[in-house]
Each structure stands twice: as C-alpha cells, then as structure tokens.
Design a protein around this motif. Sequence first.
Motif, PDB file in Angstrom:
ATOM      1  N   SER A  15      43.975  40.312  39.601  1.00 56.38           N
ATOM      2  CA  SER A  15      43.298  39.152  39.036  1.00 56.38           C
ATOM      3  C   SER A  15      44.271  38.388  38.160  1.00 56.38           C
ATOM      4  O   SER A  15      44.729  38.908  37.130  1.00 56.38           O
ATOM      5  N   GLU A 128      34.638  44.381  37.450  1.00 54.68           N
ATOM      6  CA  GLU A 128      34.297  42.963  37.483  1.00 54.68           C
ATOM      7  C   GLU A 128      35.495  42.127  37.070  1.00 54.68           C
ATOM      8  O   GLU A 128      36.200  42.457  36.107  1.00 54.68           O
ATOM      9  N   ASP A 130      36.922  37.689  37.745  1.00 57.37           N
ATOM     10  CA  ASP A 130      36.878  36.421  38.493  1.00 57.37           C
ATOM     11  C   ASP A 130      35.490  36.113  39.042  1.00 57.37           C
ATOM     12  O   ASP A 130      35.346  35.523  40.122  1.00 57.37           O
ATOM     13  N   GLN A 132      33.387  38.159  40.268  1.00 53.07           N
ATOM     14  CA  GLN A 132      33.003  39.065  41.350  1.00 53.07           C
ATOM     15  C   GLN A 132      32.813  40.473  40.812  1.00 53.07           C
ATOM     16  O   GLN A 132      33.354  40.842  39.762  1.00 53.07           O
ATOM     17  N   ARG A 133      32.047  41.268  41.553  1.00 49.82           N
ATOM     18  CA  ARG A 133      31.732  42.632  41.126  1.00 49.82           C
ATOM     19  C   ARG A 133      31.827  43.574  42.327  1.00 49.82           C
ATOM     20  O   ARG A 133      31.261  43.288  43.387  1.00 49.82           O
ATOM     21  N   ILE A 134      32.545  44.672  42.141  1.00 50.11           N
ATOM     22  CA  ILE A 134      32.635  45.680  43.187  1.00 50.11           C
ATOM     23  C   ILE A 134      32.298  47.047  42.600  1.00 50.11           C
ATOM     24  O   ILE A 134      32.314  47.233  41.373  1.00 50.11           O
ATOM     25  N   HIS A 155      23.471  43.238  42.190  1.00 50.08           N
ATOM     26  CA  HIS A 155      24.275  42.663  43.281  1.00 50.08           C
ATOM     27  C   HIS A 155      25.724  43.106  43.159  1.00 50.08           C
ATOM     28  O   HIS A 155      26.273  43.197  42.055  1.00 50.08           O
ATOM     29  N   ASP A 157      29.518  42.256  45.256  1.00 47.30           N
ATOM     30  CA  ASP A 157      30.220  41.536  46.316  1.00 47.30           C
ATOM     31  C   ASP A 157      30.732  42.508  47.377  1.00 47.30           C
ATOM     32  O   ASP A 157      30.816  42.145  48.552  1.00 47.30           O
ATOM     33  N   ASP A 197      27.012  42.695  49.409  1.00 45.19           N
ATOM     34  CA  ASP A 197      27.309  41.769  50.497  1.00 45.19           C
ATOM     35  C   ASP A 197      28.023  42.478  51.645  1.00 45.19           C
ATOM     36  O   ASP A 197      27.857  42.105  52.808  1.00 45.19           O
ATOM     37  N   LEU A 244      36.732  39.414  51.215  1.00 51.40           N
ATOM     38  CA  LEU A 244      35.286  39.485  51.032  1.00 51.40           C
ATOM     39  C   LEU A 244      34.625  38.282  51.694  1.00 51.40           C
ATOM     40  O   LEU A 244      35.158  37.172  51.675  1.00 51.40           O
TER      41      LEU A 244
END
Length: 251
Positions: A15, A128, A130, A132-134, A155, A157, A197, A244
């Motif tokens: 990031s 987490e 930018d 986005q979350r993984i 949620h 990503d 997602d 992604l």
Amino acid sequence: MKLQRLSWAGLKVESDGQVLLIDAVQNYRRGASIGPENPVQFVSDTAADAVLITHLHSDHYDPEAIRAVLKPEGKFIASEAIVPELTADGFAPTGVSLNETRRYGNFAVTPVFAMDGVGDKQVSWVIEADGQRILHGGDTMWHNQFWQLGKTWQHFDAVFLPVNGAVVNIPRVAPTPVPITLTPIQAVTVARLLHADVLVPIHYGFHKEGMYHQHPQMEEEMARESLAQQVKVLWTEPGSGVVLPVVAADA
C-alpha cells in the motif's frame, strides 16, 4: 492494495510503497515438513514494514526469512498468545489481543478467532488498507465463529482461505480421518458467510502419501460448491498478483 500470493499460505500486501507480509515462508524444512518443493523466492528483493503470522507451524513461520526481510524499524506483529515463543526465538514482537485493531503505517490489522486443527494457538488476520479489507485464514479448520465474523465485519473484498482439507498422520497427534483444515465446501461456505467478493484459495498443492493427504478432487468440489453457493473463486498461482474484482457499489 496490491496483493501477491507467495508459496503455500504466504501473502504479500503493498500500500503506497509500504509492504506487509503474512505467513511468508521461503525456508521449508525438508523431511517430514509440509510445504512446496520449489517455494517462491521473495527474501532477496523484499523489505517489509510489517510481518504477521497466524501461528507457529513451520509452514507458516519462517524465522530466517523474517530476520532477512524486516526493516530495522519494521514491526513483527503477532497474537499476544504466542509472544513468549517468539521472544524466546530472539524477536521483539508486538503482541495484539484478539479483536484488537492496531494501525501500522497504511495498514490496520486485527487478529480474529481461528481454530487450529491440532489444537495449537492460531488466529486469522483482518487487514485493511486503501479502502479495502481482506481476511487471511492461515490454516484454520471449520469453527462456530464464522457467522459472528460475518456479522461483525459485514464485507470483505477477498478472503484467503485454506482449501486442502488436510488429513494427517504425524507423530505428535493420533491419526484421524477428520480434516484439520477447511475443506473445499467449507471454504466456499465461509466466503459466503463473510460476504466476500472473492475467495482466493491458499494452502494446497502438497500431498505426501501416508503422512499428509490433500482433499480428493479438490478443484472439482470447489467448482461445484462455488456455483451452488454463488461464490466467486479466484485460483492464483504462487508468485502471481491477485487482481480483485471490481464490484459495483449497488451490487
């Protein structure tokens, strides 16, 4: 976030020029150890601002690689439950309690509940950056907190989950036919419960007869279940970037 899959369960996250590694292993001990024969070589060209591990098994924790890649000012971050073991190995880790979010540069990291297949200390990590979350699931097995994790986080990503449903016969535990990591149907179900997602499979591709058995017809079962549960699966080769999917805001 810029994501790159490393070997086995390893992941590199970038990031804005900052680098975070999780379960990044290059030195798989041969013999009875678990892991690929030709791991992705990342140590020589990586300088990490932060390193995370999910647990202390040798296919997820590589002390030699961590010492080589971690910047002098970098942070080695782990569940507080394994800080004594890491300290004994000569590290000065930052211990984080379960469900506690810490920020390191561009990254916010949170250890969440996981269940190790042979009863050792393990967490999964929510990362987490930018916007986005993984989630990185280490080599967790199925447990009863996935519903709550989905309610809490709502949620992701992407979720990086083990899919090999490993059945083992190793010296320190009595053998059973019960998988010690998520099976394909379980991994797909977890991705759905976490409102992800995309599911990126990790922790597969090693089989040693009589010692470590990968789930039979793993890819075929993943295809059936992902279709049945309407979960997108993104198979990614070790060393390759993870792109992604772009999801519409009203999707």
